[in-house]
Design an enzyme around this catalytic site. Structure first.
Site, PDB file in Angstrom:
ATOM      1  N   LYS A   1       0.833  -1.214   0.000  1.00 55.75           N
ATOM      2  CA  LYS A   1       0.000   0.000   0.000  1.00 55.75           C
ATOM      3  C   LYS A   1       0.868   1.264   0.000  1.00 55.75           C
ATOM      4  O   LYS A   1       0.667   2.166  -0.813  1.00 55.75           O
ATOM      5  CB  LYS A   1      -0.898  -0.006   1.246  1.00 55.75           C
ATOM      6  CG  LYS A   1      -1.543   1.325   1.567  1.00 55.75           C
ATOM      7  CD  LYS A   1      -2.417   1.261   2.803  1.00 55.75           C
ATOM      8  CE  LYS A   1      -1.710   1.480   4.110  1.00 55.75           C
ATOM      9  NZ  LYS A   1      -1.439   2.892   4.475  1.00 55.75           N
ATOM     10  N   ASN A   2       1.806   1.319   0.918  1.00 61.89           N
ATOM     11  CA  ASN A   2       2.563   2.563   1.072  1.00 61.89           C
ATOM     12  C   ASN A   2       3.596   2.770  -0.030  1.00 61.89           C
ATOM     13  O   ASN A   2       4.221   3.834  -0.106  1.00 61.89           O
ATOM     14  CB  ASN A   2       3.210   2.619   2.463  1.00 61.89           C
ATOM     15  CG  ASN A   2       2.158   2.777   3.542  1.00 61.89           C
ATOM     16  OD1 ASN A   2       1.001   3.087   3.243  1.00 61.89           O
ATOM     17  ND2 ASN A   2       2.536   2.556   4.792  1.00 61.89           N
TER      18      ASN A   2
ATOM     19  N   VAL B   1       2.230  18.404   8.825  1.00 61.16           N
ATOM     20  CA  VAL B   1       2.802  18.337   7.468  1.00 61.16           C
ATOM     21  C   VAL B   1       3.805  19.475   7.248  1.00 61.16           C
ATOM     22  O   VAL B   1       4.101  19.841   6.122  1.00 61.16           O
ATOM     23  CB  VAL B   1       1.704  18.374   6.367  1.00 61.16           C
ATOM     24  CG1 VAL B   1       0.908  17.078   6.331  1.00 61.16           C
ATOM     25  CG2 VAL B   1       0.777  19.570   6.534  1.00 61.16           C
ATOM     26  N   ASP B   2       4.314  20.032   8.357  1.00 63.72           N
ATOM     27  CA  ASP B   2       5.228  21.168   8.252  1.00 63.72           C
ATOM     28  C   ASP B   2       6.453  20.857   7.388  1.00 63.72           C
ATOM     29  O   ASP B   2       6.938  21.716   6.649  1.00 63.72           O
ATOM     30  CB  ASP B   2       5.674  21.635   9.659  1.00 63.72           C
ATOM     31  CG  ASP B   2       6.284  20.497  10.470  1.00 63.72           C
ATOM     32  OD1 ASP B   2       5.676  19.415  10.532  1.00 63.72           O
ATOM     33  OD2 ASP B   2       7.371  20.694  11.041  1.00 63.72           O
ATOM     34  N   LEU B   3       6.945  19.615   7.444  1.00 65.57           N
ATOM     35  CA  LEU B   3       8.153  19.284   6.666  1.00 65.57           C
ATOM     36  C   LEU B   3       7.851  19.255   5.164  1.00 65.57           C
ATOM     37  O   LEU B   3       8.698  19.617   4.348  1.00 65.57           O
ATOM     38  CB  LEU B   3       8.724  17.935   7.120  1.00 65.57           C
ATOM     39  CG  LEU B   3       9.203  17.906   8.583  1.00 65.57           C
ATOM     40  CD1 LEU B   3       9.595  16.493   8.993  1.00 65.57           C
ATOM     41  CD2 LEU B   3      10.395  18.852   8.774  1.00 65.57           C
TER      42      LEU B   3
ATOM     43  N   ARG C   1      -8.528  -0.878   4.621  1.00 66.10           N
ATOM     44  CA  ARG C   1      -7.711   0.188   4.049  1.00 66.10           C
ATOM     45  C   ARG C   1      -6.320  -0.331   3.689  1.00 66.10           C
ATOM     46  O   ARG C   1      -5.686   0.212   2.773  1.00 66.10           O
ATOM     47  CB  ARG C   1      -7.555   1.343   5.054  1.00 66.10           C
ATOM     48  CG  ARG C   1      -8.821   2.122   5.272  1.00 66.10           C
ATOM     49  CD  ARG C   1      -8.525   3.369   6.058  1.00 66.10           C
ATOM     50  NE  ARG C   1      -7.421   4.113   5.451  1.00 66.10           N
ATOM     51  CZ  ARG C   1      -6.818   5.135   6.023  1.00 66.10           C
ATOM     52  NH1 ARG C   1      -7.187   5.552   7.200  1.00 66.10           N
ATOM     53  NH2 ARG C   1      -5.824   5.763   5.417  1.00 66.10           N
TER      54      ARG C   1
ATOM     55  N   ASP D   1       4.686   0.800  12.212  1.00 67.04           N
ATOM     56  CA  ASP D   1       3.527   0.078  11.675  1.00 67.04           C
ATOM     57  C   ASP D   1       3.462  -1.376  12.159  1.00 67.04           C
ATOM     58  O   ASP D   1       2.525  -2.097  11.820  1.00 67.04           O
ATOM     59  CB  ASP D   1       3.536   0.106  10.135  1.00 67.04           C
ATOM     60  CG  ASP D   1       3.199   1.487   9.600  1.00 67.04           C
ATOM     61  OD1 ASP D   1       2.710   2.323  10.376  1.00 67.04           O
ATOM     62  OD2 ASP D   1       3.446   1.726   8.403  1.00 67.04           O
TER      63      ASP D   1
ATOM     64  N   CYS E   1      -5.137  12.604  13.227  1.00 65.64           N
ATOM     65  CA  CYS E   1      -5.624  11.251  12.996  1.00 65.64           C
ATOM     66  C   CYS E   1      -5.867  10.602  14.346  1.00 65.64           C
ATOM     67  O   CYS E   1      -5.696  11.236  15.377  1.00 65.64           O
ATOM     68  CB  CYS E   1      -4.681  10.469  12.091  1.00 65.64           C
ATOM     69  SG  CYS E   1      -3.426   9.555  12.938  1.00 65.64           S
TER      70      CYS E   1
ATOM     71  N   ARG F   1      -0.038  14.483  13.704  1.00 67.10           N
ATOM     72  CA  ARG F   1       0.577  14.194  12.387  1.00 67.10           C
ATOM     73  C   ARG F   1       0.693  15.447  11.503  1.00 67.10           C
ATOM     74  O   ARG F   1      -0.025  15.602  10.503  1.00 67.10           O
ATOM     75  CB  ARG F   1      -0.166  13.062  11.670  1.00 67.10           C
ATOM     76  CG  ARG F   1      -0.106  11.756  12.439  1.00 67.10           C
ATOM     77  CD  ARG F   1      -0.688  10.613  11.664  1.00 67.10           C
ATOM     78  NE  ARG F   1       0.156  10.146  10.580  1.00 67.10           N
ATOM     79  CZ  ARG F   1      -0.214   9.219   9.705  1.00 67.10           C
ATOM     80  NH1 ARG F   1      -1.392   8.676   9.785  1.00 67.10           N
ATOM     81  NH2 ARG F   1       0.607   8.843   8.748  1.00 67.10           N
TER      82      ARG F   1
ATOM     83  N   ILE G   1       8.195   7.107  17.074  1.00 64.92           N
ATOM     84  CA  ILE G   1       7.748   7.814  15.860  1.00 64.92           C
ATOM     85  C   ILE G   1       6.407   8.492  16.147  1.00 64.92           C
ATOM     86  O   ILE G   1       6.239   9.685  15.892  1.00 64.92           O
ATOM     87  CB  ILE G   1       7.572   6.843  14.673  1.00 64.92           C
ATOM     88  CG1 ILE G   1       8.830   5.982  14.481  1.00 64.92           C
ATOM     89  CG2 ILE G   1       7.202   7.601  13.399  1.00 64.92           C
ATOM     90  CD1 ILE G   1       9.978   6.604  13.811  1.00 64.92           C
TER      91      ILE G   1
END
Ligand code: EPU
Length: 423
Positions: free
Chosen positions: A22-23, A123-125, A395, A303, A116, A121, A325
């Site tokens: 998936k990823n 998204v600044d990076l 998912r 994960d 989430c 989580r 993480i």
């Protein structure tokens, strides 16, 4: 909404084949937006998330045909560089379209993902990378607006981020001049993306390391790709085999992608028979407790943190599992406790006391990997468990119940009754 009914304590045996990752496929699908052409992807898992990404690409204007794990994408007709909130809120990985759309169109509008189930989580990076490449970034009505033709730059990530590395890499391949990414993520899914971009005509050096050099190109082209097997799915079945297996053969388990897990399994006393992309695993007579801390690749993946906790409930002694993480990714802990697991949670550290005889109970899925840990626990629990909200599993795991049933597990998917849905 469906639920799983699992009757535990049936030994698993036989063979299972791992689906495409998936990823790995999600950023590759997004990458095809970079250049108007046709792309063919093989070994694409049929999951909610791949269908969501296909739908998002159609909204952007692509044509997608997805049959029997083969996906054909035509991005020549894309004319709407936008990712609406309705899509991004259901799948954060939709944010992967930011880099390719900014690179191709020089303007795009992508909804900010919210938090989430296990925390903020940010998204600044991703945004830092886009700004470094010269994009003018503004926020309007919950949407990131990126404008301007991109130019190469030096991007340093202070935290290793899979998504930000992927987005930056995709944006850089069409940017004018040289881009250097330092402290880049080097998960196999990022390496897979980089190789796909190379096949599209991108120039990227340092693939597989934490420093990537990109030389911007004026043109790219369509290509064909085989998606790598899903290392998290393979690992979930390996742990299942270590908990309840009597010779479980896992086809598509790539040792080179699973080093940290395989080392930990062996430390727990599990004997693994390894050959080319096939690993055979059985439950040993006793399992040793093994502490584990998550880290970026090649470290132990976040994960697989939930699955390791489920596994450690069966070990002879106590183990400490720490997630560095995602500090709050522990929604599975109270659900596992409903099955009888003894777990003490302090901050980002879970101490698991084993061995525990787990007892079947109704439990609830909260996210993909947490749900996988509940399935593992239910497979060894005495009696029957009901796992509700399995759409989380859908998912990220292709027909997981069929794969477990093929190994001899008593697992059934049923529609959740109306009252449960209303509650
Ligand atoms: N981070 C920031 N700022 C950012 C981005 C990330 O601080 O702008 C932090 C995160 O909060 C986290 C760390 O960096 O502490 C690593 O996050 P990363 O960006 O690597 O995660 P991601 O790209 O959002 C991917 C996977 C996740 C997986 C993580 C970590 C995809 C589509 N998702 O997410 O997979 O947990 O990497 O390996 O590739 C899953 O499949 O169940 C899943 C959640």
């Amino acid at each position: 909404m469906d639920k799983f009914i699992i009757e535990g304590r049936y030994a698993l045996s036989g063979e299972v084949s791992i689906s495409g990752a998936k990823n790995a496929v999600l950023p590759i699908m997004a990458a095809s937006l970079l250049w108007p052409d046709r792309y063919v992807l093989h070994n694409v898992p049929c999951l909610h998330d791949t269908l969501t990404m296909a739908r998002l690409m159609e909204i952007i204007g692509a044509r997608v045909v997805f049959e029997h794990n083969r996906m054909e994408i035509d991005t020549t007709t894309c004319n709407n560089p936008e990712a609406p909130y309705e899509m991004v809120k259901t799948m954060r990985a939709s944010f992967y379209v930011l880099g390719p759309l900014a690179g191709r169109f020089g303007r795009c509008r992508v909804s900010l993902p919210g938090g989430c189930n296990w925390g903020p989580r940010p998204v600044d990076l991703h945004l830092m990378a886009m700004k470094t490449l010269g994009a003018d970034i503004t926020l309007d009505g919950g949407y990131i607006i990126a404008k301007g033709r991109l130019k190469g730059g030096a991007i340093n990530f202070d935290t290793s981020s899979v998504g930000a590395t992927g987005n930056a890499l995709m944006a850089a391949v069409l940017a004018e001049g040289e881009t250097v990414l330092t402290n880049a993520a080097r998960e196999p899914e990022i390496t897979g993306l980089a190789r796909f971009l190379q096949k599209m005509g991108a120039r990227i050096d340092g693939i597989g390391t934490t420093t990537l050099h990109v030389t911007g190109q004026k043109e790219l082209h369509g290509t064909e790709e085989e998606i790598i097997p899903d290392r998290i799915e393979a690992a979930t079945f390996l742990i299942a085999g270590a908990m309840a297996g009597d010779k479980v053969k896992i086809n598509g388990a790539r040792e080179d992608h699973l080093t940290a897990l395989l080392g930990n399994l062996e430390a727990a006393g599990v004997v693994l028979k390894r050959s080319d992309e096939v690993i055979e695993v059985s439950r040993p007579s006793t399992l040793q407790p093994v502490d584990m801390t998550t880290a970026p690749y090649p470290g132990y993946p976040t994960d697989l943190q939930a699955q390791w906790i489920a596994f450690m409930t069966q070990a002879e002694g106590s183990s400490v599992v720490r997630d560095e993480i995602y500090l709050d990714r522990f929604a599975h802990v109270p659900e596992l406790a409903r099955l009888g697991a003894r777990i003490r949670l302090e901050g980002n550290t879970a101490t698991v006391e084993g061995p525990t005889e787990l007892i079947g109970a109704p439990v609830m899925s909260t996210d993909i990997r947490a749900s996988a840990s509940l399935v593992l626990a239910a497979l060894v629990a005495r009696g029957t468990s009901e796992i509700s909200r399995v759409y989380h599993l859908d998912r990220g795991y292709e027909t997981i119940e069929k794969k477990f049933a093929g190994l001899g597990a008593r697992i059934e998917r049923v529609a959740e009754d109306y009252l449960v849905q209303k509650g």
